[in-house]
Write a protein that holds these residues in place. Structure first.
Motif, PDB file in Angstrom:
ATOM      1  N   ASP A  69      45.418  11.130  25.685  1.00 23.72           N
ATOM      2  CA  ASP A  69      45.662  12.563  25.810  1.00 23.72           C
ATOM      3  C   ASP A  69      44.519  13.247  26.564  1.00 23.72           C
ATOM      4  OD1 ASP A  69      46.185  15.302  25.414  1.00 23.72           O
ATOM      5  OD2 ASP A  69      47.109  14.914  23.468  1.00 23.72           O
ATOM      6  N   CYS A  71      43.340  16.096  26.266  1.00 25.04           N
ATOM      7  CA  CYS A  71      42.441  16.893  25.429  1.00 25.04           C
ATOM      8  C   CYS A  71      41.249  16.063  24.943  1.00 25.04           C
ATOM      9  CB  CYS A  71      43.190  17.506  24.249  1.00 25.04           C
ATOM     10  SG  CYS A  71      43.645  16.355  22.948  1.00 25.04           S
ATOM     11  N   ASP A  74      39.004  14.830  28.744  1.00 28.78           N
ATOM     12  CA  ASP A  74      38.240  15.830  29.502  1.00 28.78           C
ATOM     13  C   ASP A  74      37.074  16.419  28.699  1.00 28.78           C
ATOM     14  OD1 ASP A  74      39.482  17.583  27.743  1.00 28.78           O
ATOM     15  OD2 ASP A  74      40.268  18.901  29.301  1.00 28.78           O
ATOM     16  N   ASP A  75      36.709  15.790  27.579  1.00 25.35           N
ATOM     17  CA  ASP A  75      35.589  16.268  26.763  1.00 25.35           C
ATOM     18  C   ASP A  75      34.297  16.266  27.579  1.00 25.35           C
ATOM     19  OD1 ASP A  75      37.276  16.575  24.629  1.00 25.35           O
ATOM     20  OD2 ASP A  75      36.618  14.760  23.591  1.00 25.35           O
ATOM     21  N   GLU A  91      35.027  20.699  23.989  1.00 24.91           N
ATOM     22  CA  GLU A  91      36.340  20.615  24.613  1.00 24.91           C
ATOM     23  C   GLU A  91      36.198  20.858  26.107  1.00 24.91           C
ATOM     24  OE1 GLU A  91      39.095  19.784  23.158  1.00 24.91           O
ATOM     25  OE2 GLU A  91      38.793  20.183  21.039  1.00 24.91           O
ATOM     26  N   SER A  94      41.278  21.333  28.419  1.00 19.78           N
ATOM     27  CA  SER A  94      42.393  21.368  27.467  1.00 19.78           C
ATOM     28  C   SER A  94      41.892  21.043  26.062  1.00 19.78           C
ATOM     29  CB  SER A  94      43.484  20.382  27.889  1.00 19.78           C
ATOM     30  OG  SER A  94      42.963  19.083  27.985  1.00 19.78           O
ATOM     31  N   LYS A  95      42.334  21.848  25.106  1.00 17.93           N
ATOM     32  CA  LYS A  95      41.968  21.646  23.703  1.00 17.93           C
ATOM     33  C   LYS A  95      43.083  20.875  23.005  1.00 17.93           C
ATOM     34  CE  LYS A  95      38.984  25.559  22.679  1.00 17.93           C
ATOM     35  NZ  LYS A  95      38.730  26.606  21.694  1.00 17.93           N
ATOM     36  N   CYS A  96      42.696  20.044  22.047  1.00 18.58           N
ATOM     37  CA  CYS A  96      43.701  19.314  21.273  1.00 18.58           C
ATOM     38  C   CYS A  96      44.463  20.266  20.343  1.00 18.58           C
ATOM     39  CB  CYS A  96      43.036  18.192  20.473  1.00 18.58           C
ATOM     40  SG  CYS A  96      42.366  16.883  21.527  1.00 18.58           S
ATOM     41  N   ASN A  97      43.752  21.216  19.755  1.00 17.94           N
ATOM     42  CA  ASN A  97      44.350  22.247  18.910  1.00 17.94           C
ATOM     43  C   ASN A  97      43.791  23.585  19.357  1.00 17.94           C
ATOM     44  OD1 ASN A  97      45.799  20.473  17.074  1.00 17.94           O
ATOM     45  ND2 ASN A  97      43.788  19.892  16.312  1.00 17.94           N
ATOM     46  N   ASP A 100      40.671  24.998  17.621  1.00 15.17           N
ATOM     47  CA  ASP A 100      39.439  24.202  17.550  1.00 15.17           C
ATOM     48  C   ASP A 100      38.277  24.937  18.216  1.00 15.17           C
ATOM     49  OD1 ASP A 100      40.721  22.163  16.260  1.00 15.17           O
ATOM     50  OD2 ASP A 100      40.849  20.850  18.024  1.00 15.17           O
ATOM     51  N   ASP A 102      34.930  25.333  20.568  1.00 17.95           N
ATOM     52  CA  ASP A 102      34.582  24.710  21.852  1.00 17.95           C
ATOM     53  C   ASP A 102      33.684  23.494  21.642  1.00 17.95           C
ATOM     54  OD1 ASP A 102      36.090  26.353  23.456  1.00 17.95           O
ATOM     55  OD2 ASP A 102      34.470  27.779  23.784  1.00 17.95           O
TER      56      ASP A 102
END
Length: 163
Positions: A69, A71, A74-75, A91, A94-97, A100, A102
């Motif tokens: 994924d 999210c 791209d960390d 993050e 794109s964030k996973c949730n 969340d 940063d």
């Protein structure tokens, strides 16, 4: 005789006096940790990976094509200089949730120059591993994890996103 004194002795004496007051400039070589952290902090992002199994490599694949994924892939990894050796993982685009924060992980990193071992958590694999630092410049670094029980390894390349 006066001409001899003016042409040779006076410039020599002035040169000796001024030369004795100058400070010797010694270059300070950049260390692995300075390349990793910059002067205060430096942020990196995983851009590619390779899998090696019994010496056969998968070829370099962009992390975006890994099937993981976006999210996670791209960390951003921010390594801080200083004795605390702080690491923040945040993050990316794109964030996973959506709710969340940063910065979702604050940890530490460790570097042993003698064997080029760099230890820090990698969110793609979900843990902290002792990485072998294969190469590092001010713009990119490559790490590799060698499995103990099988003839295989993972190799990741990071690019700098900050100076």
């Amino acid at each position: 005789m006066r001409t001899l004194i003016r042409l040779f002795l006076i410039p020599t004496a002035i040169g000796w006096l001024l030369g004795g007051c100058s400070e010797k400039i010694e270059p300070k070589p950049i260390t692995y940790s300075q390349l990793l952290t910059g002067t205060t902090q430096k942020t990196w992002r995983v851009v590619s990976f390779q899998v090696f199994d019994e010496g056969d490599g998968s070829g370099t694949l962009p992390i975006a094509q890994s099937g993981i994924d976006a999210c996670i892939t791209d960390d951003l990894y921010t390594f801080y200089a200083g004795s605390e050796r702080k690491l923040e993982i945040s993050e990316g685009a794109s964030k996973c949730n959506p709710g969340d924060p940063d910065i979702f992980l604050t940890d530490t990193w460790a570097l042993v120059n003698a064997n080029a071992s760099l230890e820090f958590p990698l969110t793609i694999l979900g843990g902290t591993y002792p990485w072998t630092l294969k190469s590092i410049t001010d713009r990119a670094f490559t790490i590799e994890y060698y499995f103990e029980d099988i003839d295989a390894s993972y190799r990741f390349t990071f690019n700098s996103v900050s100076k």
